[in-house]
Design an enzyme around this catalytic site. Structure first.
Site, mmCIF file in Angstrom:
data_model
loop_
_atom_site.group_PDB
_atom_site.id
_atom_site.type_symbol
_atom_site.label_atom_id
_atom_site.label_comp_id
_atom_site.label_asym_id
_atom_site.label_seq_id
_atom_site.Cartn_x
_atom_site.Cartn_y
_atom_site.Cartn_z
ATOM 1 N N LYS A 79 0.850 -1.203 0.000
ATOM 2 C CA LYS A 79 0.000 0.000 0.000
ATOM 3 C C LYS A 79 0.883 1.249 0.000
ATOM 4 C CE LYS A 79 -0.130 -0.318 5.036
ATOM 5 N NZ LYS A 79 -0.872 -0.828 6.188
ATOM 6 N N ARG B 230 -10.565 -0.092 14.658
ATOM 7 C CA ARG B 230 -10.557 0.580 13.355
ATOM 8 C C ARG B 230 -11.558 -0.140 12.461
ATOM 9 N NH1 ARG B 230 -4.728 1.267 10.477
ATOM 10 N NH2 ARG B 230 -5.147 -0.883 9.863
ATOM 11 N N HIS C 90 -6.163 -7.300 12.982
ATOM 12 C CA HIS C 90 -4.950 -6.473 12.938
ATOM 13 C C HIS C 90 -4.531 -6.107 14.350
ATOM 14 C CE1 HIS C 90 -2.009 -4.099 10.859
ATOM 15 N NE2 HIS C 90 -2.467 -2.940 11.277
ATOM 16 N N ARG D 120 1.615 -11.137 6.874
ATOM 17 C CA ARG D 120 1.238 -9.918 6.165
ATOM 18 C C ARG D 120 2.256 -8.809 6.409
ATOM 19 N NH1 ARG D 120 -4.171 -9.502 8.665
ATOM 20 N NH2 ARG D 120 -3.393 -7.633 9.680
ATOM 21 N N TYR E 185 14.231 30.666 7.479
ATOM 22 C CA TYR E 185 13.032 31.280 8.067
ATOM 23 C C TYR E 185 13.111 31.312 9.594
ATOM 24 C CZ TYR E 185 10.483 30.459 3.632
ATOM 25 O OH TYR E 185 10.047 30.445 2.337
ATOM 26 N N CYS F 3 12.887 24.177 4.682
ATOM 27 C CA CYS F 3 11.921 24.906 3.849
ATOM 28 C C CYS F 3 11.136 23.924 2.981
ATOM 29 C CB CYS F 3 12.643 25.902 2.944
ATOM 30 S SG CYS F 3 13.795 26.986 3.811
ATOM 31 N N ASP G 287 11.150 23.469 -0.332
ATOM 32 C CA ASP G 287 11.912 22.857 -1.423
ATOM 33 C C ASP G 287 13.388 22.684 -1.119
ATOM 34 O OD1 ASP G 287 9.525 23.314 -3.048
ATOM 35 O OD2 ASP G 287 10.156 25.408 -2.963
#
Ligand SMILES: *Cc1c(COP(=O)(O)O)cnc(C)c1O
Length: 379
Positions: A43, A143, A172, A228, A271, A318, A320
Site C-alpha cells: 500500500k 478501526r 490487525h 502480512r 526562516y 523549507c 523545497d
C-alpha cells in the site's frame, strides 16, 4: 570512497530503490515463516518505493508471494494497469460505489459489513463469477472490522452467498511494535477461537492471518498460515533500535547541492532566524525540503552526508530546500549530490534515525518521500 552516483540528469532529488535489498528482506521473511504463505503489503505506493516495480519484483521472485495487499481501489487499479494479474487484497474494504469495478478486476476485498457483502455477491453472480473476499474482525484495534461477537453469524451468511468465496479471515494488531504482549496475545486468542468455532461448524476457510512485520520478526504464534509483512520488506523494523534481523534498507535518497556560500560568523540561516553561525561558515543549500518528505521537525536537528561526511542541518527546513553547514567539507561543490537517507562508506543516516529525531516512525518517513523525488531502480 564515495559510492558511484547514477546518471541524474534533470533530477533535483532521487530515491534509489535497490531491488536486491528487497529480495534479501523477502528471504528473511521466508526464513522466519517456513512454508506458510505471504501477503506482501505494498500500500501507499509500496511505502514510497513504487508499487508497480515492487510488485513486479515480488511476483517474479523465486520466493512466492501469494497475495499483494493495498489500501484502496485506485492503488489496485494502478497495479493491474502495470501488468499485475494475480490476486490483490483491498485492505480497507469495498465501498458500495466501487463494487462493480472490484468485481470487474477480480480484486479481493476485505469485508466487514452486510451491505458490501450482499452487493459484492450480487455483482459477482451477475458477472458469472465467484469473488474471493477476506472477512475482517476487530479484535482490539478499534478501526475496521466486525466485533468478535458478530463474526460467526456474519461468516455463516458470507459462505452462503452464491457470488462469494470466503478465502480468509483476518484481524490487525493494535501494537505494531508488540509493546503490550498480553493485549497482543488476547487478540491472537480471539481470532484463533473464531477459527476453531468455524472448524467445528465445518466451515473451511483457507487463510487466517494477522502477523504484521513485528509479529513476523518476534511473535511466531501469530504466523498461522499466512503472514502480512510491510515495513520489514523495505528494510526496517517497527521496533526502535531492533538489530535482530539483517534487513537491508531498500531506499536511498539523494539531493543536489544548489548553492554554496561563505558567510560571516553570526549570520542567521533560513526562516525564523533559528540558527546563527558560530564561525565563518560554508553553507550549502540542497534541493530537498518538506514537500519532498523531509520533516520540518528536522530543522537544526537532522543530518545529511556530504562527500562521505555527516553534516548538520542548519536553520528551518523549507518547502523545497534545506541548508547544511559544510564548513568541514571543502571539496563539496554546487551540483554535487548529498545523501539524505542512506550510507556513504561508514557514514549512515537511515530513515529510522530521522524518524527518531523527528518524533515519528520509519513508516512515516518512507511514505512521506514525495512524488517529486525521482525513483530509480537498481536491478
Ligand atoms: C499496513 C498493514 C500491514 C503491514 O504492517 P507492517 O507493520 O508494515 O508490517 C498489515 N496489515 C494491515 C491491515 C495493514 O494495514
Amino acid at each position: 570512497m564515495i559510492i558511484q552516483m547514477p546518471d541524474k540528469t534533470h533530477a533535483s532529488s532521487i530515491a534509489e530503490i535497490d531491488l536486491r535489498a528487497l529480495g534479501n528482506n523477502l528471504r528473511q521473511v521466508r526464513a522466519q515463516i517456513g512454508e506458510r504463505d505471504i501477503l506482501a503489503v505494498i500500500k501507499a505506493n509500496a511505502y514510497g518505493h513504487g508499487a508497480v516495480r515492487v510488485a513486479r519484483y515480488l511476483v517474479e521472485s523465486k520466493i512466492k508471494t501469494v497475495l499483494l495487499g493495498v489500501a484502496f481501489l485506485e492503488e489496485a487499479i494502478v497495479l493491474r494497469e502495470g501488468g499485475i494479474t494475480g490476486p490483490i487484497v483491498l485492505m480497507t474494504g469495498a465501498p458500495l460505489d466501487q463494487i462493480d469495478t472490484i468485481v470487474y478486476h477480480r480484486f479481493t476485498p476485505v469485508v466487514y459489513d452486510a451491505a458490501s457483502l450482499h452487493a459484492l455477491s450480487r455483482s459477482a453472480s451477475a458477472a458469472g463469477q465467484r469473488l474471493s473476499i477476506h472477512v475482517k474482525i476487530d479484535t482490539g484495534m478499534g478501526r475496521l472490522g466486525l466485533p468478535s461477537s458478530e463474526a460467526l453469524p456474519f461468516i455463516r451468511e458470507a459462505v452462503s452467498q452464491s457470488g462469494i468465496r470466503v478465502e480468509g479471515i483476518l484481524t490487525h494488531f493494535a501494537h505494531p511494535d508488540l509493546n503490550d504482549k498480553s493485549f497482543t496475545q488476547q487478540q491472537l486468542e480471539s481470532i484463533q477461537s473464531l477459527r476453531s468455532e468455524l472448524k467445528e461448524e465445518g466451515i473451511e476457510i483457507p487463510y487466517c492471518h494477522l502477523a504484521n512485520s513485528s509479529a513476523v520478526m518476534h511473535y511466531e504464534p501469530a504466523y498461522l498460515n499466512l503472514v502480512r509483512p510491510g515495513l520489514m520488506l523495505y528494510g526496517y523494523s517497527p521496533i526502535e533500535k531492533d538489530a535482530s534481523f539483517p534487513l537491508k534498507p531498500v531506499m536511498q535518497v539523494k539531493a543536489r547541492v544548489l548553492s554554496i556560500k561563505k558567510v560571516a560568523s553570526g549570520t542567521s540561516i533560513s526562516y525564523g532566524r533559528t540558527y546563527f553561525t558560530q564561525r565563518e561558515s560554508r553553507i550549502a543549500t540542497v534541493a530537498f525540503g518538506y514537500a519532498d518528505g523531509y520533516p520540518v521537525r528536522l530543522s537544526n536537528r537532522g543530518t545529511m552526508i556530504a562527500k562521505g561526511r555527516i553534516v548538520p542541518v542548519v536553520g528551518r527546513v523549507c518547502m523545497d530546500m534545506t541548508m547544511l553547514d559544510v564548513t568541514n567539507v571543502p571539496s563539496l561543490n554546487v551540483g554535487d549530490w548529498v545523501t539524505v537517507i542512506g550510507a556513504e562508506g561508514d557514514s549512515m543516516v537511515w530513515a529510522s534515525r530521522l524518524a527518531r529525531w523527528a518524533g515519528t516512525h520509519p513508516y512515516e518517513i518512507l511514505c512521506g518521500i514525495g512524488p517529486r523525488v525521482q525513483r530509480r531502480y537498481l536491478p
